[in-house]
Motif scaffolding. Structure first.
Motif, short mmCIF file in Angstrom:
data_model
loop_
_atom_site.label_atom_id
_atom_site.label_comp_id
_atom_site.label_asym_id
_atom_site.label_seq_id
_atom_site.Cartn_x
_atom_site.Cartn_y
_atom_site.Cartn_z
N UNK A 263 87.28 68.89 43.03
CA UNK A 263 86.41 69.02 44.20
C UNK A 263 87.13 68.52 45.45
N UNK A 264 87.81 67.38 45.32
CA UNK A 264 88.57 66.85 46.46
C UNK A 264 89.72 67.78 46.83
N UNK A 265 90.40 68.31 45.83
CA UNK A 265 91.57 69.14 46.09
C UNK A 265 91.21 70.44 46.79
N UNK A 266 90.13 71.06 46.40
CA UNK A 266 89.73 72.32 47.04
C UNK A 266 89.32 72.07 48.50
N UNK A 267 88.72 70.91 48.77
CA UNK A 267 88.37 70.59 50.16
C UNK A 267 89.62 70.32 50.99
N UNK A 268 90.62 69.70 50.38
CA UNK A 268 91.89 69.49 51.07
C UNK A 268 92.55 70.81 51.41
N UNK A 269 92.52 71.75 50.48
CA UNK A 269 93.09 73.07 50.75
C UNK A 269 92.38 73.74 51.93
N UNK A 270 91.07 73.60 51.98
CA UNK A 270 90.31 74.17 53.09
C UNK A 270 90.70 73.49 54.41
N UNK A 271 90.86 72.18 54.37
CA UNK A 271 91.28 71.44 55.55
C UNK A 271 92.65 71.91 56.04
N UNK B 104 84.78 56.62 31.85
CA UNK B 104 84.27 55.32 32.31
C UNK B 104 83.46 55.43 33.61
N UNK B 105 82.23 54.93 33.62
CA UNK B 105 81.39 55.04 34.82
C UNK B 105 81.97 54.38 36.05
N UNK B 106 82.85 53.40 35.89
CA UNK B 106 83.44 52.73 37.04
C UNK B 106 84.21 53.72 37.91
N UNK B 107 84.76 54.77 37.29
CA UNK B 107 85.50 55.76 38.08
C UNK B 107 84.56 56.50 39.02
N UNK B 108 83.37 56.84 38.51
CA UNK B 108 82.38 57.50 39.36
C UNK B 108 81.97 56.59 40.52
N UNK B 109 81.87 55.30 40.27
CA UNK B 109 81.51 54.35 41.33
C UNK B 109 82.59 54.31 42.40
N UNK B 110 83.85 54.33 41.99
CA UNK B 110 84.95 54.30 42.96
C UNK B 110 84.95 55.57 43.79
N UNK B 111 84.72 56.71 43.17
CA UNK B 111 84.70 57.98 43.89
C UNK B 111 83.61 57.97 44.95
N UNK B 112 82.44 57.40 44.60
CA UNK B 112 81.31 57.38 45.53
C UNK B 112 81.52 56.43 46.71
N UNK B 113 82.23 55.34 46.47
CA UNK B 113 82.31 54.28 47.48
C UNK B 113 83.68 54.09 48.13
N UNK B 114 84.74 54.55 47.47
CA UNK B 114 86.08 54.27 47.96
C UNK B 114 86.51 52.85 47.74
N UNK B 115 85.82 52.14 46.84
CA UNK B 115 86.12 50.75 46.55
C UNK B 115 86.31 50.56 45.05
N UNK B 116 87.29 49.73 44.67
CA UNK B 116 87.54 49.41 43.25
C UNK B 116 86.65 48.24 42.84
N UNK C 234 79.78 63.58 45.09
CA UNK C 234 78.70 63.43 44.12
C UNK C 234 78.95 64.31 42.90
N UNK C 235 79.48 65.51 43.13
CA UNK C 235 79.79 66.40 42.00
C UNK C 235 80.97 65.85 41.20
N UNK C 236 81.95 65.27 41.88
CA UNK C 236 83.07 64.66 41.16
C UNK C 236 82.59 63.51 40.29
N UNK C 237 81.70 62.68 40.83
CA UNK C 237 81.15 61.57 40.06
C UNK C 237 80.32 62.09 38.88
N UNK C 238 79.59 63.17 39.11
CA UNK C 238 78.79 63.76 38.03
C UNK C 238 79.69 64.24 36.89
#
Length: 233
Positions: A14-22, A221-233, A209-213
């Motif tokens: 999801x992030x990569x396709x948005x980068x390509x659009x950018x 691991x759910x912690x990865x979804x949390x990092x994606x949502x917040x940008x924080x480890x 949100x779709x990446x986290x889903x």
């Protein structure tokens, strides 16, 4: 000459396709991937196929090496990282795995302002880490040894630029798992014109949100979804 540098895609389609659009809206002459196509995210195969299809210059990252060469676990990486890398190996086709295995450790580009070198960790080992906050004399010695005006590294997941003498040091951050306390995908664009290269850092919004889903759907691991949502480890 404008070059876009991206790093640490970490299987986030999801992030990569948005980068390509950018990048289609911010025209560049070349796109360079500074390693770590896989690891952490839920779409390793689609990300590899995407990068292959685009034909972007790509270097080997530490996660790419650990997945494709099966070097085993390191004690300091037991847990989330190795759990996802083990899962990733099972998800890749032989062709995708072979693509990772054949990636070079880095590369060089000749530009109007001089030579650009890129590698994920160090020139010969993706798992090393160059300290961009080191004393100036250390970075000057590195620049001299590489005869480069721009040195691009990955791995920190935090965008960073530092000019030491005549050399610009750059970490573009992370497309798939940014850690600078703001969700989104990191992109660095280097304008190689004039006497000194000019670097601009960008945060690209995407459907995190779709990446986290996807992380949760694959029981990663759910912690990865949390990092994606917040940008924080």
């Amino acid at each position: 000459m404008r070059i876009a540098f991206i790093s640490d895609l970490h299987a986030n389609i999801h992030a990569l396709t948005s980068v390509k659009r950018f990048l289609s809206e911010n025209i560049v002459n070349q796109v360079v991937v500074v390693g770590d196509l896989v690891g952490y995210g839920a779409s390793p195969g689609p990300v590899i196929d995407f990068v292959r299809r685009e034909g972007w210059a790509t270097g080997l990252g530490s996660s790419d090496m650990r997945v494709s060469m099966e070097l085993g676990e390191r004690s300091e990486r037991k847990g989330v990282a190795d759990q996802v890398l083990t899962w990733t190996r099972k998800m890749l086709t032989p062709e995708q795995n072979d693509y990772l295995r054949r990636l070079p450790p880095g590369g060089r580009i000749m530009t109007p302002v001089g030579r650009v070198r890129f590698f994920h960790g160090s020139p010969h080992n993706p798992e090393d880490r160059i300290d961009l906050m080191a004393q100036e004399r250390e970075l000057e010695a590195l620049a001299d040894s590489l005869s480069s005006r721009v040195i691009v590294v990955g791995g920190s997941h935090v965008p960073f630029v530092r000019v030491v003498g005549d050399t610009t040091f750059l970490d573009p951050g992370s497309v798939g798992l940014s850690l600078n306390h703001e969700p989104g995908a990191d992109v660095a664009i280097v304008d190689c014109v004039g006497r000194r290269p000019k670097v601009s850092l960008h945060k690209v919004t995407y459907d995190f949100a779709s990446s986290a889903f996807d992380i949760m759907a694959w029981n990663l691991p759910p912690v990865i979804a949390d990092v994606i949502r917040t940008g924080k480890m």
